[in-house]
Design an enzyme around this catalytic site. Structure first.
Site, PDB file in Angstrom:
ATOM      1  N   SER A 288       0.843  -1.213   0.046  1.00  0.00           N
ATOM      2  CA  SER A 288       0.107  -0.022  -0.105  1.00  0.00           C
ATOM      3  C   SER A 288       1.049   1.227   0.035  1.00  0.00           C
ATOM      4  O   SER A 288       2.047   1.272   0.713  1.00  0.00           O
ATOM      5  CB  SER A 288      -0.851  -0.019   1.250  1.00  0.00           C
ATOM      6  N   LYS A 294       0.934  -3.317   4.676  1.00  0.00           N
ATOM      7  CA  LYS A 294      -0.077  -4.232   4.035  1.00  0.00           C
ATOM      8  C   LYS A 294       0.731  -5.167   2.930  1.00  0.00           C
ATOM      9  O   LYS A 294       1.798  -4.816   2.380  1.00  0.00           O
ATOM     10  CB  LYS A 294      -0.983  -3.229   2.790  1.00  0.00           C
ATOM     11  N   GLU A 301      -7.174 -10.775  -6.663  1.00  0.00           N
ATOM     12  CA  GLU A 301      -8.187  -9.864  -6.838  1.00  0.00           C
ATOM     13  C   GLU A 301      -8.617  -9.441  -8.283  1.00  0.00           C
ATOM     14  O   GLU A 301      -9.478  -9.544  -8.637  1.00  0.00           O
ATOM     15  CB  GLU A 301      -8.082  -8.606  -6.068  1.00  0.00           C
TER      16      GLU A 301
END
Ligand code: ARG
Length: 466
Positions: A288, A294, A301
């Site tokens: 991130s 993160k 995804e």
């Protein structure tokens, strides 16, 4: 604007915006290889039919083979100003052989070419996707075997249900993708190519000339993946009007996509801190820009997200083809981008998925911790009572009450005394409970699973299914 393949009856130049709007050269160049094959076969047929002399045929073939070489070596730069790939190749041949190129298109139509090209494209890409599927299958197999002694919670409704073996978990995905493999395999086995429809009504070139030409050509490309069936066109109207082969291919790809999306979803879920069963390979995750901690499962995804596109591609062509009057209509040009898009997407996903699976580590400690959930063994307790002669409905109710008692009193079933257990049923005691509420017992008590090693017709190892 490059030379067009038509124009004699037109007084006005084509409108520039309309030309840009209708051209397909910027995407249908992917069919170049197969379009050249069509041309070579056509040249052979023209020669068989006595329309081209042997030396003319030789010159055209050699020009086409030069272009084919460029395509195979990745040196082919499509002329994006051409109307389409058929025009582009025709113009290239003209550059090499001059006026003789005017004979190349004798009695043939792009309608015949485009069907032929797409059939061969689907075939070649299908063979490639099949090999990628095989790699994912074998990686799933290795993964299952690497952790073959591991048990884990199995889920229904995303709620803990019963214990399963890890190899059975990976085996479930193996089975799904193996069916995809077989679906694609049988699609490829029945795929065939035809030539000689003309624009729609057939061609004045004899059927025999086409059959001989195809035979001669296929002998030359022996080692190349090629559709096993090929003959002169059976029904020319059908041949130029139909795209169900392409829709079938895209529906097989859509089912593969659905399975990949489910795999992706499971991996995402199991990699969350909440589950923490899987540690995902860092090289396929991203960070991130704001939150330093993160590690996001972006590959998974994107796979899951691509489902919209891949299903959409199928729906797009189904819809385009709906209610088209016979035979070829220009609407059908819209079949290409969705086709290329699904092929590229599925190819990329399968390729990366193999490497991704290779890098997933199991967090065995966390999985063992989850297996301490006593609810996971409730069904085995019911089964025990059933084998002790208790009617199923009654056994279900007894264990249901035992679970409720454990929750309300906040005591583990495994920690209950014989005296307490006997208030639920005389056959329940601490020794039984300990034996039954155990992952190994839970899995080995399932007698319905086949333990045999089988070999699929495709020759794939199937040990993952046991
Ligand atoms: N670009 C066309 C397609 O993809 C090729 C066939 C064109 N035929 C024609 N008569 N305009 O469908």
């Amino acid at each position: 604007m490059s030379k067009k393949m038509w124009g004699g009856r037109f007084r006005k130049e084509i409108n520039r915006d309309f030309f840009q709007f209708q051209k397909s050269a910027h995407y249908d160049w992917r069919l170049a290889e197969y379009d050249i094959y069509h041309s070579i076969i056509h040249v052979f047929a023209l020669c068989e039919a006595g329309i081209l002399s042997a030396s003319e045929a030789e010159k055209l073939t050699s020009a086409l083979e030069d272009i084919s070489k460029e395509v195979k070596e990745g040196k082919f730069k499509p002329n994006l100003n051409a109307e389409d790939i058929h025009t582009d190749i025709q113009n290239r041949v003209a550059k090499k052989v001059g006026k003789l190129a005017h004979k190349l298109h004798t009695l043939r139509s792009r309608n015949d070419q485009v069907t032929f090209d797409e059939k061969w494209y689907c075939y070649k890409e299908g063979v490639y996707i099949l090999s990628l599927l095989n790699q994912v299958l074998s990686e799933l197999n290795h993964w299952g075997n690497r952790y073959k002694d591991i048990f884990m919670p199995g889920y229904t409704h995303t709620q803990r249900a019963q214990v399963v073996s890890f190899i059975n978990y990976t085996g479930a995905f193996f089975c799904m993708l193996e069916r995809d493999f077989q679906r694609l395999d049988s699609f490829l086995k029945k795929s065939s190519i035809y030539i000689g429809s003309g624009a729609l009504a057939g061609s004045a070139i004899p059927r025999l000339a086409y059959s001989e030409a195809i035979k001669k050509f296929l002998q030359r490309v022996e080692s190349y993946p090629k559709p096993s069936k090929s003959e002169a066109v059976r029904n020319p109207l059908d041949n130029v009007a139909s795209r169900d082969f392409l829709i079938e291919f895209l529906s097989i790809l859509a089912i593969i996509q659905m399975h990949l999306s489910r795999i992706a979803e499971d991996f995402i879920l199991y990699s969350t801190k909440e589950f923490a069963f899987f540690d995902l390979p860092e090289e396929f995750c991203t960070g991130s820009s704001l939150m330093p901690h993160k590690k996001n499962p972006d590959f998974l995804e994107l796979v899951r997200g691509n489902t919209g596109k891949v299903y959409g591609n199928l729906m797009s062509i189904l819809t385009t083809m709906k209610a088209l009057p016979l035979t070829y209509n220009r609407d059908m040009q819209a079949d290409k981008e969705p086709l290329f898009s699904s092929v590229k997407t599925i190819g990329d996903e399968l390729k990366i998925m193999t490497e991704f699976i290779k890098g997933i580590k199991l967090n065995e400690q966390q999985i063992r911790h989850a297996l301490e959930d006593e609810g996971l063994y409730a069904t085995e307790l019911v089964e025990f009572l059933v084998y002790e002669g208790v009617a199923f409905k009654k056994a279900h109710n007894i264990i249901g009450r035992l679970i409720r008692y454990s929750e309300e009193k906040n005591v583990k079933i495994k920690g209950m005394s014989d005296k307490v257990l006997k208030t639920f049923h005389s056959k329940l005691n601490h020794g039984n409970i300990k034996r039954i509420m155990n992952p190994k017992y839970a899995v080995s008590s399932k007698k319905s699973l086949s333990k045999g090693r089988q070999t699929a017709s495709s020759g794939l190892a199937r040990e993952n299914r046991a």
